[in-house]
Enzyme design. Structure first.
Site, PDB file in Angstrom:
ATOM      1  N   HIS A  34       0.727  -1.260   0.032  1.00  0.00           N
ATOM      2  CA  HIS A  34       0.003  -0.175  -0.029  1.00  0.00           C
ATOM      3  C   HIS A  34       0.748   1.289   0.021  1.00  0.00           C
ATOM      4  O   HIS A  34       0.753   2.124  -0.770  1.00  0.00           O
ATOM      5  CB  HIS A  34      -0.795   0.086   1.273  1.00  0.00           C
ATOM      6  N   GLY A 144      -2.179  -1.892  -7.306  1.00  0.00           N
ATOM      7  CA  GLY A 144      -1.170  -2.926  -7.179  1.00  0.00           C
ATOM      8  C   GLY A 144      -1.277  -4.008  -8.205  1.00  0.00           C
ATOM      9  O   GLY A 144      -2.586  -4.590  -8.391  1.00  0.00           O
TER      10      GLY A 144
HETATM   11  P1  AMP Z   1      -6.277  -3.859  -0.397  1.00  0.00           P
HETATM   12  O1  AMP Z   1      -6.055  -3.232   0.638  1.00  0.00           O
HETATM   13  O2  AMP Z   1      -5.777  -5.619  -0.304  1.00  0.00           O
HETATM   14  O3  AMP Z   1      -7.800  -3.938  -1.014  1.00  0.00           O
HETATM   15  O4  AMP Z   1      -5.249  -3.368  -1.496  1.00  0.00           O
HETATM   16  C1  AMP Z   1      -5.421  -2.062  -1.843  1.00  0.00           C
HETATM   17  C2  AMP Z   1      -4.380  -1.860  -2.890  1.00  0.00           C
HETATM   18  O5  AMP Z   1      -3.119  -2.018  -2.465  1.00  0.00           O
HETATM   19  C3  AMP Z   1      -4.846  -2.684  -4.466  1.00  0.00           C
HETATM   20  O6  AMP Z   1      -4.740  -1.646  -5.107  1.00  0.00           O
HETATM   21  C4  AMP Z   1      -3.638  -3.720  -4.336  1.00  0.00           C
HETATM   22  O7  AMP Z   1      -3.710  -4.267  -5.733  1.00  0.00           O
HETATM   23  C5  AMP Z   1      -2.667  -2.950  -3.694  1.00  0.00           C
HETATM   24  N1  AMP Z   1      -1.835  -3.996  -3.143  1.00  0.00           N
HETATM   25  C6  AMP Z   1      -1.964  -4.901  -2.034  1.00  0.00           C
HETATM   26  N2  AMP Z   1      -0.786  -5.827  -1.908  1.00  0.00           N
HETATM   27  C7  AMP Z   1      -0.082  -5.384  -2.545  1.00  0.00           C
HETATM   28  C8  AMP Z   1       1.546  -5.516  -2.849  1.00  0.00           C
HETATM   29  N3  AMP Z   1       1.966  -6.628  -2.229  1.00  0.00           N
HETATM   30  N4  AMP Z   1       2.271  -4.817  -3.834  1.00  0.00           N
HETATM   31  C9  AMP Z   1       1.571  -4.004  -4.688  1.00  0.00           C
HETATM   32  N5  AMP Z   1       0.169  -3.660  -4.146  1.00  0.00           N
HETATM   33  C10 AMP Z   1      -0.453  -4.297  -3.540  1.00  0.00           C
END
Ligand code: AMP
Length: 278
Positions: A34, A144
């Site tokens: 994030h 991501g």
């Molecule tokens: P989430 O809180 O899991 O919904 O993720 C929020 C954003 O962070 C989304 O766009 C995900 O793809 C991105 N994200 C989650 N994990 C990672 C990671 N390991 N590397 C890069 N981006 C990430």
């Protein structure tokens, strides 16, 4: 900020003054993945807005909505360090005061890979992301590659609906041993955490096979399956080799392909992927 109205007024004012908003939607329980999105958004825009919202609409009835990890006290410190101008924390009953009747369905892309076992998931994602875009009015929004299918779906929605913003997709951030960072990693026991490395290892082996000339998705998928099955706690949901843009199955490795997988390690469902150009 929790008020949708206040968020909208703030965003409208910023936009009227010609200032750009970089937006990072999250479900909280923040990690370096994030933070990498926030750093880019901070750098490329006048303002950084981060939302933390565990969206009930994208969870199936038997999924982990209730026990999805929430740790806002820790998040607050990270958001402060990341110099977020606004942290938007809408409440579920304000986002969905009644059962939503207008839903965004990005056809095709939503029905493959994770869409097979999570029907309605991407409709929930696209709907909440469109709502958030309408509230935050970003010039750029950051996602991501970890959720490669989600990123393609959002890009498609932005294109199809002429939304006035740019979508940026950033690389997967990994732990030092290769495990893709995820809020769900904290569900893993010590033993499971050690076994979870197999996801990345198997993807790396697949990349190695392609780089040394193997063009057979079947053989590559077989290798991945075998490696993952060697771990006691692993249960494969899918291993797919698809076109990196259309997510259609490929019969020969050519051009840019996405190797994507979803695997349960114990009770925790993890996803990971790599893109390779052959
Ligand atoms: P989430 O809180 O899991 O919904 O993720 C929020 C954003 O962070 C989304 O766009 C995900 O793809 C991105 N994200 C989650 N994990 C990672 C990671 N390991 N590397 C890069 N981006 C990430």
């Amino acid at each position: 900020m929790t008020s949708i109205k206040k968020m909208q007024l703030w965003a409208r004012k910023a936009r009227r003054q010609g200032e750009t908003i970089g937006f990072v939607p999250t479900m909280g329980c923040l990690h370096d993945g994030h933070l990498s999105l926030m750093r880019a958004a901070r750098r490329e825009n006048d303002y950084l807005v981060v939302s933390v919202f565990v969206n009930p609409l994208q969870f199936g009835p038997s999924e982990d909505f209730k026990k999805y990890p929430r740790d806002f006290n820790r998040d607050k410190k990270l958001l402060c360090k990341a110099k977020a101008d606004i942290v938007f924390l809408p409440q579920a009953k304000a986002m969905y005061p009644h059962k939503a009747k207008s839903l965004v369905n990005v056809e095709g892309l939503s029905e493959v890979l994770c869409g097979v076992t999570r029907p309605g998931h991407f409709r929930g994602v696209a709907t909440v992301v469109l709502k958030l875009f309408n509230i935050v009015e970003p010039r750029r929004a950051y996602f991501g590659q970890k959720d490669a299918q989600q990123a393609l779906i959002i890009r498609q929605m932005v294109k199809d609906l002429n939304l006035p913003l740019e979508i940026k997709v950033l690389p997967i951030v990994r732990e030092s041993d290769g495990l893709a960072m995820s809020s769900r990693n904290r569900y893993l026991s010590t033993g499971e955490r050690a076994e979870a490395i197999i996801l990345y290892k198997s993807l790396q082996s697949a990349v190695g096979m392609i780089e040394s000339g193997n063009k057979s998705p079947r053989e590559i998928a077989q290798t991945i399956n075998k490696m993952i099955k060697s771990q006691r706690s692993a249960r494969i949901e899918y291993v797919k080799i698809v076109d990196a843009q259309t997510l259609e199955k490929v019969t020969v490795i050519k051009g840019k392909v996405l190797i994507a997988l979803a695997v349960f390690i114990g009770a925790t469902r993890l996803i990971d992927n790599v893109t390779v150009r052959a």
